[in-house]
Design an enzyme around this catalytic site. Structure first.
Site, PDB file in Angstrom:
ATOM      1  N   HIS A  80       0.825  -1.362  -0.270  1.00 25.55           N
ATOM      2  CA  HIS A  80      -0.132   0.218  -0.152  1.00 25.55           C
ATOM      3  C   HIS A  80       1.250   1.135  -0.466  1.00 25.55           C
ATOM      4  O   HIS A  80      -0.068   2.471   0.455  1.00 25.55           O
ATOM      5  CB  HIS A  80      -0.772  -0.002   1.146  1.00 25.55           C
ATOM      6  CG  HIS A  80      -1.778  -1.256   1.007  1.00 25.55           C
ATOM      7  ND1 HIS A  80      -2.994  -0.767   0.754  1.00 25.55           N
ATOM      8  CD2 HIS A  80      -1.448  -2.348   1.302  1.00 25.55           C
ATOM      9  CE1 HIS A  80      -3.716  -1.848   1.179  1.00 25.55           C
ATOM     10  NE2 HIS A  80      -2.540  -2.952   1.516  1.00 25.55           N
ATOM     11  N   LYS A  95      -8.153  14.299   4.316  1.00 25.40           N
ATOM     12  CA  LYS A  95      -7.242  13.168   4.038  1.00 25.40           C
ATOM     13  C   LYS A  95      -5.343  12.862   5.780  1.00 25.40           C
ATOM     14  O   LYS A  95      -6.074  14.190   6.199  1.00 25.40           O
ATOM     15  CB  LYS A  95      -6.014  12.912   2.697  1.00 25.40           C
ATOM     16  CG  LYS A  95      -5.622  14.145   2.255  1.00 25.40           C
ATOM     17  CD  LYS A  95      -5.038  13.337   1.422  1.00 25.40           C
ATOM     18  CE  LYS A  95      -6.199  13.690  -0.117  1.00 25.40           C
ATOM     19  NZ  LYS A  95      -6.699  12.570  -0.595  1.00 25.40           N
ATOM     20  N   ARG A  96      -4.538  12.467   5.380  1.00 23.67           N
ATOM     21  CA  ARG A  96      -4.173  12.257   6.732  1.00 23.67           C
ATOM     22  C   ARG A  96      -3.442  13.316   5.917  1.00 23.67           C
ATOM     23  O   ARG A  96      -2.907  13.588   5.523  1.00 23.67           O
ATOM     24  CB  ARG A  96      -3.163  10.903   7.216  1.00 23.67           C
ATOM     25  CG  ARG A  96      -3.528   9.961   7.570  1.00 23.67           C
ATOM     26  CD  ARG A  96      -3.980   9.999   9.098  1.00 23.67           C
ATOM     27  NE  ARG A  96      -2.458  10.564   9.924  1.00 23.67           N
ATOM     28  CZ  ARG A  96      -2.468   9.600  11.128  1.00 23.67           C
ATOM     29  NH1 ARG A  96      -3.361   8.161  11.255  1.00 23.67           N
ATOM     30  NH2 ARG A  96      -0.608   9.319  11.434  1.00 23.67           N
ATOM     31  N   LYS A 125       0.669  15.133   0.341  1.00 22.57           N
ATOM     32  CA  LYS A 125      -0.383  14.925  -0.145  1.00 22.57           C
ATOM     33  C   LYS A 125      -0.284  16.469   0.105  1.00 22.57           C
ATOM     34  O   LYS A 125      -1.236  17.142  -0.576  1.00 22.57           O
ATOM     35  CB  LYS A 125      -0.730  14.438   1.095  1.00 22.57           C
ATOM     36  CG  LYS A 125      -1.350  12.772   1.389  1.00 22.57           C
ATOM     37  CD  LYS A 125      -2.234  12.370   2.312  1.00 22.57           C
ATOM     38  CE  LYS A 125      -1.861  10.957   3.278  1.00 22.57           C
ATOM     39  NZ  LYS A 125      -2.990   9.624   1.792  1.00 22.57           N
ATOM     40  N   THR A 155      -8.463   6.349  -1.734  1.00 21.03           N
ATOM     41  CA  THR A 155      -9.885   6.166  -1.666  1.00 21.03           C
ATOM     42  C   THR A 155     -11.211   6.820  -2.276  1.00 21.03           C
ATOM     43  O   THR A 155     -11.723   7.223  -1.771  1.00 21.03           O
ATOM     44  CB  THR A 155     -10.204   4.632  -0.499  1.00 21.03           C
ATOM     45  OG1 THR A 155      -9.058   4.859   0.181  1.00 21.03           O
ATOM     46  CG2 THR A 155      -9.059   3.764  -1.545  1.00 21.03           C
ATOM     47  N   LYS A 170     -14.348   8.324  -3.430  1.00 19.26           N
ATOM     48  CA  LYS A 170     -15.737   8.460  -2.883  1.00 19.26           C
ATOM     49  C   LYS A 170     -16.197  10.056  -3.445  1.00 19.26           C
ATOM     50  O   LYS A 170     -17.692   9.953  -3.536  1.00 19.26           O
ATOM     51  CB  LYS A 170     -15.184   8.735  -1.333  1.00 19.26           C
ATOM     52  CG  LYS A 170     -14.780   7.782  -0.975  1.00 19.26           C
ATOM     53  CD  LYS A 170     -14.596   7.765   0.688  1.00 19.26           C
ATOM     54  CE  LYS A 170     -13.938   6.077   1.021  1.00 19.26           C
ATOM     55  NZ  LYS A 170     -12.813   6.749   1.719  1.00 19.26           N
TER      56      LYS A 170
HETATM   57  C1  26R Z   1       3.657   2.163  11.014  1.00 21.17           C
HETATM   58  C2  26R Z   1       3.331   1.398   9.302  1.00 21.17           C
HETATM   59  C3  26R Z   1       5.038   1.185   9.090  1.00 21.17           C
HETATM   60  C4  26R Z   1       2.740   2.502   8.335  1.00 21.17           C
HETATM   61  C5  26R Z   1       3.249   3.067   7.366  1.00 21.17           C
HETATM   62  C6  26R Z   1       2.082   3.668   6.301  1.00 21.17           C
HETATM   63  C7  26R Z   1       1.643   1.787   9.317  1.00 21.17           C
HETATM   64  C8  26R Z   1       0.608   2.064   8.568  1.00 21.17           C
HETATM   65  C9  26R Z   1       0.742   2.686   7.080  1.00 21.17           C
HETATM   66  C10 26R Z   1      -0.249   3.185   6.157  1.00 21.17           C
HETATM   67  C11 26R Z   1      -0.120   3.068   4.744  1.00 21.17           C
HETATM   68  C12 26R Z   1       0.656   1.401   4.609  1.00 21.17           C
HETATM   69  C13 26R Z   1      -1.613   3.539   3.685  1.00 21.17           C
HETATM   70  O1  26R Z   1      -2.391   3.860   4.320  1.00 21.17           O
HETATM   71  N1  26R Z   1      -1.222   3.581   2.956  1.00 21.17           N
HETATM   72  C14 26R Z   1      -2.424   3.519   1.891  1.00 21.17           C
HETATM   73  O2  26R Z   1      -3.907   2.529   1.091  1.00 21.17           O
HETATM   74  C15 26R Z   1      -4.421   2.629   0.955  1.00 21.17           C
HETATM   75  C16 26R Z   1      -5.110   1.894   0.391  1.00 21.17           C
HETATM   76  O3  26R Z   1      -4.849   1.715  -0.415  1.00 21.17           O
HETATM   77  C17 26R Z   1      -4.257   3.978  -0.854  1.00 21.17           C
HETATM   78  O4  26R Z   1      -5.822   4.270  -0.513  1.00 21.17           O
HETATM   79  C18 26R Z   1      -3.186   4.927   0.124  1.00 21.17           C
HETATM   80  O5  26R Z   1      -3.220   5.469  -0.842  1.00 21.17           O
HETATM   81  C19 26R Z   1      -2.199   4.100   0.815  1.00 21.17           C
HETATM   82  O6  26R Z   1      -1.154   5.830   1.027  1.00 21.17           O
END
Ligand code: 26R
Length: 792
Positions: free
Chosen positions: A348, A529-530, A535, A637, A641
């Site tokens: 992801h 978004k975050r 971003k 995503t 939406k």
């Molecule tokens: C702490 C750690 C290792 C960690 C890193 C990153 C934990 C969580 C994440 C979140 C990331 C992987 C994430 O949310 N990615 C998002 O996934 C969405 C679903 O596929 C995408 O739409 C989005 O672009 C992507 O940033």
């Protein structure tokens, strides 16, 4: 079948029954909470039968099962979701008539289950709903975090985090399963193939039924809570080592306590690794237990089971599955062979800081046998590919690369948009891709239209049903049938009225929660978004400053009114993101109070953005901000939406934006900015940011205004860091894309001046994005990755 119908009177009786006998309250003294519980239990009762039926049918047919392992499930509120999918929303409203609170008040009272950070967690929730809608026998496995993602407040414009407490009240959607419990070990020592853990905790199951559209099928989301075992501590206690004896208790309580709020870098390494292993081991023990109810040969596991790893967080599943299979008599080689036919991995993100790596010391300490197995897997892979480049190892420089581990152990690896999948092949996994061509496949993300259209936007959903009839909710390509109607007067009027009603409702809510007055006829321009540098919320707020500056220079000009809305949390330890949060709030305070602006521009940043807030904002949006540096947003995503809810995008060629634009048509998408290739080339130019700033009068003015402290008069130097980084370390190319973004915003203004044209564009967005249903995504996983067909 759940939909044998229930009348409002019957539901009302059920609610009163639960109020009396489950809650022990009489209607005259029931609180909002009591009514919500009574309604939730009454609807939950309607799910139990299809849930049992689904399980029974799965056993009877011996259908292959899907297991979705994820450290995050961002499900939000469940009451309205259940009511919508059961087709009982109207019935629920009527059942409550004259009793007390309205149904929407009950819905609002439910706390969000914020068991995720953002996109990845919300995707897992959409997938669970689609799996149930499609009748796929599936389980989700995760952690029942006591505290979900932190609550965000602003103090003097700064983000302040407070703990989230969703389990303070009873969670009415779960069934506790104390009898389903597994022991999970950590640390200790290894002798040959046998491991004696030094610590252990119990994982106990809590099941949430997830019901699909029309209540035909329900799957289980099984979340594990950690509890202490006292097997080991009694020994230590008797030996007089009371501190050590207390340790398992403390450890157990900690493991399922908090969701890691960090989606950029990782912290609290040991605890996070323990959480990951805790979830994975419990899930795999449960999967194997279920398998051996009907099967005897572990070598046939792949015929009955497909496991999806949601990012690298559950990647320890590879060695763990091998370990469990070896305990059942398989050799290491046999176990590895089974594991790599059963496991699949979704990537992801390409951000290097988000690709998990654990020091071999930590891994060896917390999971000594797994460390051995990882080394054997590395060895095995090396021997299978004697000519492979050295740097594709799982272990490199004394670190375990969880991405490489997940890849090497996977039957299929997938990216989440076409562009992202190409980049996965070309960058992070280029060497492994060369060794395993065909393993990487694309599955472009999707969102569930039940929650993100039917539930969130009843006004538009009703218009769609009135126009093309029922059934589009589970067959979203049918939205295409709207297209011939878009020019009709009746449709156009109703479409405009639906959007306007949503905007009025949002405007009222903004007034109530923030005190800021907003004009529902202005462009509602939304970025939610975050908060992350890639971003580029920074670019958006700087462009807002540019607009403000222009309005002040010509206050009587013919300006298009705008409301700039931001929403999102920064990771608590991410200092730069926190500065951006502060800047947005400081800019908002100055602009909103500026009489010269005459209300033509407002900046709104409601705190504590979450799933429920998204459901409120998205249906009321005119413009969707998807402005990441190309090559950085894996998919997005939120972008889907918004488009689904009739909102054109201003965006870069990044993630799924590319595919959205292909489908809605270039003329219905405000494209700007460098491509992923151009981004890479641009970074090679020394001083690219300075060159861009020097070439842009607008950006120079904006940075000057910020640097002067106009938004921080109490602390004029506050944003020197931001301005300085813009000039010298602009890794995400805010400067280089700024003018193109600003020009695209002018194109938005011009388009807005033609209301009929704008509305046509908005409606075409809805009509042409049926592809982005998570049903389509799940069908893709079924065909290309899991090799399963629906059981129903
Ligand atoms: C702490 C750690 C290792 C960690 C890193 C990153 C934990 C969580 C994440 C979140 C990331 C992987 C994430 O949310 N990615 C998002 O996934 C969405 C679903 O596929 C995408 O739409 C989005 O672009 C992507 O940033």
């Amino acid at each position: 079948m759940a939909l044998d119908g229930i009348t409002p009177q019957e539901l009302r009786d059920a609610v009163l029954w639960h109020l009396t006998y489950t809650l022990g309250k009489d209607p005259g003294h029931a609180s909002l909470y009591d009514w919500r519980m009574a309604m939730s239990f009454s609807l939950r009762d309607r799910i139990v039968e299809p849930w049992f039926d689904s399980t029974r049918l799965t056993y009877e047919t011996g259908a292959k099962r899907v297991y979705y392992l994820s450290l995050e499930f961002l499900i939000g509120k469940m009451l309205n979701d259940a009511a919508t999918n059961l087709g009982l929303r109207d019935v629920a409203e009527r059942a409550l008539e004259g009793l007390g609170p309205r149904f929407d008040e009950l819905v609002a009272d439910e706390p969000d289950a914020a068991l995720g950070n953002g996109g990845l967690g919300r995707l897992a929730a959409c997938f669970m709903e689609s799996l149930a809608t499609l009748g796929v026998p599936a389980h989700g496995y995760g952690i029942r975090y006591e505290h979900g993602l932190f609550r965000q407040r602003f103090e003097g414009g700064r983000q302040v985090e407070t703990p989230e407490d969703w389990l303070k009240q009873k969670h009415p959607w779960e069934f506790e399963r104390p009898e389903v419990a597994y022991e999970i070990g950590f640390k200790g020592s290894v002798h040959g193939d046998s491991w004696s853990p030094g610590e252990s905790v119990m994982a106990t199951a809590h099941d949430m039924p997830i019901v699909g559209w029309q209540g035909k099928w329900a799957n289980t989301l099984r979340l594990w809570a950690a509890e202490s075992t006292n097997l080991l501590d009694l020994d230590r206690f008797n030996a007089g080592d009371y501190t050590a004896a207390a340790e398992p208790e403390a450890l157990a309580r900690t493991i399922s306590r908090v969701l890691y709020p960090d989606d950029t870098t990782y912290a609290g390494k040991e605890l996070r690794l323990k959480q990951e292993y805790f979830m994975v081991s419990a899930a795999l023990q449960d999967i194997l237990r279920r398998y051996f109810v009907t099967q005897t040969d572990p070598r046939q596991l792949h015929k009955h089971v497909a496991i999806q790893l949601n990012d690298t967080h559950p990647a320890i599943a590879g060695p763990e599955l091998i370990r469990l299979l070896m305990k059942r008599g398989l050799t290491f080689e046999e176990g590895a062979g089974v594991a790599e036919r059963v496991l699949n991995y979704t990537n992801h993100t390409l951000l290097p800081e988000a690709l998990e790596r654990w020091s071999t010391w930590l891994m060896g300490n917390v999971l000594p046998q797994h460390m051995d197995l990882i080394e054997r897997l590395d060895d095995r892979h090396r021997k299978a590919h004697p000519d492979r480049p050295k740097h594709v190892g799982i272990v490199q420089n004394n670190e375990v690369h969880m991405g490489n581990l997940a890849f090497i152990m996977a039957n299929k690896v997938n990216g989440v948009s076409a562009l992202h999948t190409d980049l996965v092949k070309e960058t992070v996994f280029a060497d492994l891709h060369a060794l395993h061509p065909g393993r990487i496949v694309n599955q472009t993300n999707g969102v569930t239209p039940r929650r993100w259209l039917k539930l969130a936007n009843p006004a538009l959903a009703t218009l769609i049903t009135d126009t093309i009839g029922e059934g589009w909710e589970a067959d979203l390509d049918r939205l295409q049938e709207l297209e011939p109607h878009i020019g009709d007067n009746g449709f156009a009027t109703a479409f405009g009225a639906a959007k306007r009603a949503n905007k009025v409702a949002l405007s009222n809510w903004i007034g109530e929660t923030t005190g800021i007055a907003t004009d529902p006829d202005a462009i509602f321009d939304i970025q939610i978004k975050r908060i992350h540098e890639y971003k580029r919320q920074l670019m958006n707020i700087l462009q807002t400053v540019a607009l403000w500056h222009r309005i002040r220079q010509d206050p009587d000009g013919d300006w298009v009114p705008r409301v700039k809305i931001f929403g999102g949390k920064s990771a608590p330890g991410y200092a730069v993101a926190k500065e951006i949060v502060h800047l947005i709030n400081d800019v908002a305070a100055v602009i909103n109070a500026d009489p010269q602006v005459k209300g033509l521009l407002k900046v709104v940043y409601p705190p504590n953005y979450n799933v429920s807030m998204a459901e409120r904002l998205i249906p009321a949006a005119d413009l969707s901000e998807q402005i990441s540096t190309a090559g950085k947003e894996a998919s997005g995503t939120g972008n889907m939406k918004f488009a689904l809810n009739g909102t054109p995008t201003i965006g870069t060629l990044d993630g799924a934006n590319v595919e959205i634009r292909e489908r809605v048509g270039a003329e219905n998408f405000f494209l700007f900015g460098m491509t992923a290739d151009e981004v890479v080339a641009r970074r090679r130019i020394p001083d690219h940011a300075r060159l861009a700033i020097e070439a842009s009068q607008t950006l120079r003015d904006v940075l000057q205004i910020v640097a002067e402290g106009r938004f921080s008069p109490d602390d004029p130097d506050r944003y020197h860091g931001i301005v300085d980084r813009m000039w010298h370390h602009d890794y995400f190319l805010v400067a280089s894309d700024f003018d193109a973004f600003d020009a695209a915003q002018s194109r938005v203004d011009s388009a807005w001046r033609d209301p009929a044209g704008w509305q046509r564009m908005a409606a075409l967005n809805t009509a042409r994005v049926g592809y982005f249903s998570s049903d389509r995504t799940i069908r893709g996983y079924m065909a290309d990755i899991w090799d399963v067909t629906p059981a129903s």
